[in-house]
Design an enzyme around this catalytic site. Structure first.
Site, PDB file in Angstrom:
ATOM      1  CG  ASN A 147      -0.379  -0.076   2.503  1.00 17.19           C
ATOM      2  OD1 ASN A 147       0.781  -0.468   2.644  1.00 17.19           O
ATOM      3  ND2 ASN A 147      -1.115   0.311   3.512  1.00 17.19           N
ATOM      4  CD  GLU A 151       5.311   0.117  12.847  1.00 17.40           C
ATOM      5  OE1 GLU A 151       4.101   0.277  13.081  1.00 17.40           O
ATOM      6  OE2 GLU A 151       6.205   0.624  13.548  1.00 17.40           O
ATOM      7  CB  CYS A 187      -1.744   0.514   8.382  1.00 20.94           C
ATOM      8  SG  CYS A 187      -0.558   1.806   8.070  1.00 20.94           S
ATOM      9  CD  GLU A 204       8.720   1.562   9.497  1.00 18.05           C
ATOM     10  OE1 GLU A 204       9.792   0.951   9.431  1.00 18.05           O
ATOM     11  OE2 GLU A 204       7.640   1.049   9.226  1.00 18.05           O
TER      12      GLU A 204
HETATM   13  P1  NAP Z   1       0.560  -9.175   4.221  1.00 16.56           P
HETATM   14  O1  NAP Z   1      -0.286 -10.109   3.463  1.00 16.56           O
HETATM   15  O2  NAP Z   1       0.816  -9.458   5.652  1.00 16.56           O
HETATM   16  O3  NAP Z   1       1.919  -9.072   3.411  1.00 16.56           O
HETATM   17  C1  NAP Z   1       2.972  -8.240   3.833  1.00 16.56           C
HETATM   18  C2  NAP Z   1       4.274  -8.803   3.334  1.00 16.56           C
HETATM   19  O4  NAP Z   1       4.526 -10.054   3.984  1.00 16.56           O
HETATM   20  C3  NAP Z   1       4.294  -9.089   1.831  1.00 16.56           C
HETATM   21  O5  NAP Z   1       5.563  -8.781   1.327  1.00 16.56           O
HETATM   22  C4  NAP Z   1       4.034 -10.581   1.783  1.00 16.56           C
HETATM   23  O6  NAP Z   1       4.485 -11.189   0.610  1.00 16.56           O
HETATM   24  C5  NAP Z   1       4.821 -11.036   2.998  1.00 16.56           C
HETATM   25  N1  NAP Z   1       4.470 -12.362   3.509  1.00 16.56           N
HETATM   26  C6  NAP Z   1       3.302 -13.031   3.377  1.00 16.56           C
HETATM   27  N2  NAP Z   1       3.396 -14.228   4.010  1.00 16.56           N
HETATM   28  C7  NAP Z   1       4.628 -14.316   4.546  1.00 16.56           C
HETATM   29  C8  NAP Z   1       5.328 -15.315   5.306  1.00 16.56           C
HETATM   30  N3  NAP Z   1       4.756 -16.471   5.648  1.00 16.56           N
HETATM   31  N4  NAP Z   1       6.612 -15.056   5.706  1.00 16.56           N
HETATM   32  C9  NAP Z   1       7.205 -13.888   5.379  1.00 16.56           C
HETATM   33  N5  NAP Z   1       6.585 -12.936   4.645  1.00 16.56           N
HETATM   34  C10 NAP Z   1       5.329 -13.119   4.244  1.00 16.56           C
HETATM   35  O7  NAP Z   1      -0.009  -7.689   4.176  1.00 16.56           O
HETATM   36  P2  NAP Z   1      -0.449  -6.858   2.889  1.00 16.56           P
HETATM   37  O8  NAP Z   1      -1.762  -7.404   2.424  1.00 16.56           O
HETATM   38  O9  NAP Z   1       0.645  -6.739   1.924  1.00 16.56           O
HETATM   39  O10 NAP Z   1      -0.634  -5.402   3.519  1.00 16.56           O
HETATM   40  C11 NAP Z   1      -1.766  -5.056   4.202  1.00 16.56           C
HETATM   41  C12 NAP Z   1      -1.552  -5.112   5.703  1.00 16.56           C
HETATM   42  O11 NAP Z   1      -0.430  -4.331   6.070  1.00 16.56           O
HETATM   43  C13 NAP Z   1      -2.700  -4.530   6.470  1.00 16.56           C
HETATM   44  O12 NAP Z   1      -2.985  -5.343   7.588  1.00 16.56           O
HETATM   45  C14 NAP Z   1      -2.180  -3.178   6.921  1.00 16.56           C
HETATM   46  O13 NAP Z   1      -2.795  -2.644   8.049  1.00 16.56           O
HETATM   47  C15 NAP Z   1      -0.754  -3.472   7.151  1.00 16.56           C
HETATM   48  N6  NAP Z   1       0.048  -2.245   7.105  1.00 16.56           N
HETATM   49  C16 NAP Z   1       0.537  -1.757   8.286  1.00 16.56           C
HETATM   50  C17 NAP Z   1       1.279  -0.592   8.306  1.00 16.56           C
HETATM   51  C18 NAP Z   1       1.826  -0.063   9.593  1.00 16.56           C
HETATM   52  O14 NAP Z   1       2.766   0.724   9.539  1.00 16.56           O
HETATM   53  N7  NAP Z   1       1.298  -0.416  10.747  1.00 16.56           N
HETATM   54  C19 NAP Z   1       1.538   0.088   7.102  1.00 16.56           C
HETATM   55  C20 NAP Z   1       1.019  -0.438   5.923  1.00 16.56           C
HETATM   56  C21 NAP Z   1       0.285  -1.620   5.936  1.00 16.56           C
HETATM   57  P3  NAP Z   1       3.509 -11.378  -0.672  1.00 16.56           P
HETATM   58  O15 NAP Z   1       3.141 -10.027  -1.138  1.00 16.56           O
HETATM   59  O16 NAP Z   1       4.367 -12.103  -1.645  1.00 16.56           O
HETATM   60  O17 NAP Z   1       2.330 -12.158  -0.181  1.00 16.56           O
END
Ligand code: NAP
Ligand code: MG
Length: 501
Positions: free
Chosen positions: A157, A255, A289, A469
């Site tokens: 995102n 995060e 997020c 961060e």
């Molecule tokens: P996600 O599905 O958790 O994926 C995040 C990253 O983790 C991606 O690079 C993903 O790879 C990787 N990943 C997935 N499974 C993994 C595993 N088993 N081991 C290691 N890495 C793995 O999250 P998203 O859908 O990309 O992003 C949305 C989420 O991020 C939301 O919950 C949002 O709130 C959160 N977010 C939080 C912040 C903050 O600062 N708090 C900021 C932005 C977003 P792939 O893409 O290849 O699946």
């Protein structure tokens, strides 16, 4: 108009060389507003590619660590200048690969620029401190030292801002990096790597390995030569990484998700609150997020607020984020759009009142993309899943409240704790909410989104694990404190034991 950045058959960056995945396999990245638009083809990597990248980062570490921080800063400063030069091209690439509108992708690149300059300035500070010793002729101080090879796993995102938040802090402190970008947004991370390369970052200091979370993320975060893992993404994956890293006591920075509330009090400027709610709920198609996914509104202004909110939301123009006049782009992928549609069905079944949107947008201009209408559920309660779970799409819920106390209680009634906000003209209410919201970020008379890079960013409860961060606080993830005592008395002095009576 800026020329486009060509990203076609891409490769991993390992030890300063752009190399294909060992398996030779690759995956496609398409524009979520137009699935016929192929952004590029990226290496579908695995354990062997991770091994090579971590080895390169480990090899580059002693050289980068011993480069004086003001010299490291010059590279980051140059990167900031290149990002500035290429801002428009980078923003267009990002809109093509993940859909948010150009104004917002420009903001994403701007965060990387701000972070580069913040970190570059830090090259002549990186302050530790000196302090008096309890003994005579003894000097006491502490300094920050780098930790080693850092692994980043980042979401889609904020495809450039988040890698830059982590990266600029890690690099200025003298660490080396291996990053695995989200599979939906590898192009922005490739572009950032090229910027760092052009800025003169030595080979091996910044490595990129692309591929799935399971095949690349997992071997990367568990690699014994990785000393710091910095992850931004879902709470579910963060929990899994936390468990995987525990046996080796890796330094872990998480995060994760959010379900952020705006509390609108009865004395609020309702128009201002509606502005903040629309921007917070539907900016980045709600895929932030910090999205304002819960609007807790005092009953005395509830009808006024809701009427204005619905009118403003209905007027939003949805479409391809590259087109002028568009307010909201598509969801990042078909999977994400379907997940939003599932939540809308859940909300209806739970009895929340659908007052705007609620449908997948298809046909016409929407035929080739993953669009969903901006959606509002009114009269929601905190027992409903749509009001408690992170939807990560253009859906917000409006919950009536009767008092400040009830508003704060409901705001805190979720497992997440990233951002929060209050709209009020009453300083007592503002300060009470400021103190009582269980969040890492808080706004008064502004939306839940809009962080600046020189302040710490992060959340409490299930959103984070105690780190932050950006800002100076961000350096804490990527440095170890070393306390140093220099005894120049020429004799054995014993702390806590010797006295001067
Ligand atoms: P996600 O599905 O958790 O994926 C995040 C990253 O983790 C991606 O690079 C993903 O790879 C990787 N990943 C997935 N499974 C993994 C595993 N088993 N081991 C290691 N890495 C793995 O999250 P998203 O859908 O990309 O992003 C949305 C989420 O991020 C939301 O919950 C949002 O709130 C959160 N977010 C939080 C912040 C903050 O600062 N708090 C900021 C932005 C977003 P792939 O893409 O290849 O699946
Ligand atoms: Mg894409």
């Amino acid at each position: 108009m800026a020329t486009e950045i060509a990203i076609e058959q891409e490769r991993n960056l390992v030890g300063g060389r752009w190399v294909p995945s060992r398996s030779g396999k690759s995956f496609e990245n398409r524009n979520p507003a137009d699935k016929d638009d192929l952004v590029g083809v990226f290496p579908d990597s695995g354990r062997e590619d991770v091994e090579a990248a971590v080895a390169a980062a480990k090899q580059a570490y002693p050289g980068w660590r011993s480069t004086p921080a003001p010299r490291r800063a010059e590279v980051l400063y140059a990167a900031g200048e290149i990002l500035k030069r290429d801002k428009e091209k980078l923003a267009r690439l990002m809109t093509r690969e993940m859909g948010k509108v150009l104004a917002e992708t420009r903001g994403d690149v701007q965060e990387a620029i701000d972070m580069a300059f913040l970190a570059a300035g830090e090259g002549r500070r990186l302050f530790g401190f000196t302090t008096p010793s309890e003994l005579r002729d003894k000097f006491a101080m502490c300094v920050r030292q780098p930790v080693g090879v850092c692994a980043f796993v980042t979401p889609w995102n904020f495809p450039m801002a988040i890698p830059a938040w982590k990266g600029m802090a890690a690099l200025i402190a003298g660490n080396t990096v291996v990053i695995k970008p989200a599979s939906d947004t590898p192009a922005s991370v490739v572009a950032l790597a090229r910027v760092l390369e052009e800025a003169g970052l030595p080979p091996g200091v910044w490595n990129v390995v692309m591929g799935s979370g399971g095949a690349v993320g997992d071997p990367l975060v568990t690699h014994p030569d990785v000393k710091v893992v910095s992850f931004t993404g879902s709470t579910e994956v963060g929990r899994r990484i936390s468990t995987a890293c525990a046996p080796t006591f890796k330094r872990l920075h998480l995060e994760m998700g959010g379900k952020n509330a705006i509390l609108v009090m009865d004395d609020a400027d309702v128009d201002l609150a509606v502005d903040g709610a629309v921007w917070g709920a539907f900016g980045t198609t709600g895929q932030r997020c910090t999205a304002s996914s819960r609007l807790l509104v005092h009953r005395k202004v509830y009808d006024d607020f809701l009427g204005k909110l619905v009118n403003r939301t209905k007027a939003l123009k949805v479409g391809n984020g590259l087109a002028p006049g568009i307010d909201m782009g598509p969801c990042v992928s078909e999977k994400q759009r379907d997940s939003v549609a599932r939540y809308v069905a859940i909300g209806k079944k739970e009895g929340a009142r659908l007052v705007c949107g609620g449908e997948v947008l298809s046909g016409g201009d929407f035929a080739k993309g993953w669009f969903h209408a901006p959606t509002i559920f009114a009269d929601a309660t905190m027992t409903m899943r749509v009001a408690c779970e992170e939807i990560f799409g253009p859906v917000t819920t409006v919950v009536p409240v009767s008092s400040l106390e009830e508003g704060i209680r409901l705001a805190n009634a979720v497992p997440y704790g990233l951002s929060g906000s209050i709209y009020t003209r009453d300083v007592t209410k503002a300060f009470t909410a400021m103190r009582e919201f269980e969040t890492g970020i808080f706004y008064v008379n502004s939306s839940t989104i809009g962080a600046e890079v020189h302040l710490p960013f992060g959340g409490v409860k299930d959103t984070g694990n105690g780190h932050r961060e950006a800002g100076i606080a961000g350096l804490d993830v990527f440095t170890e404190w070393k306390s140093i005592y220099v005894d120049f008395s020429g004799r054995l002095q014993k702390a806590q034991i010797d006295t001067y009576e």
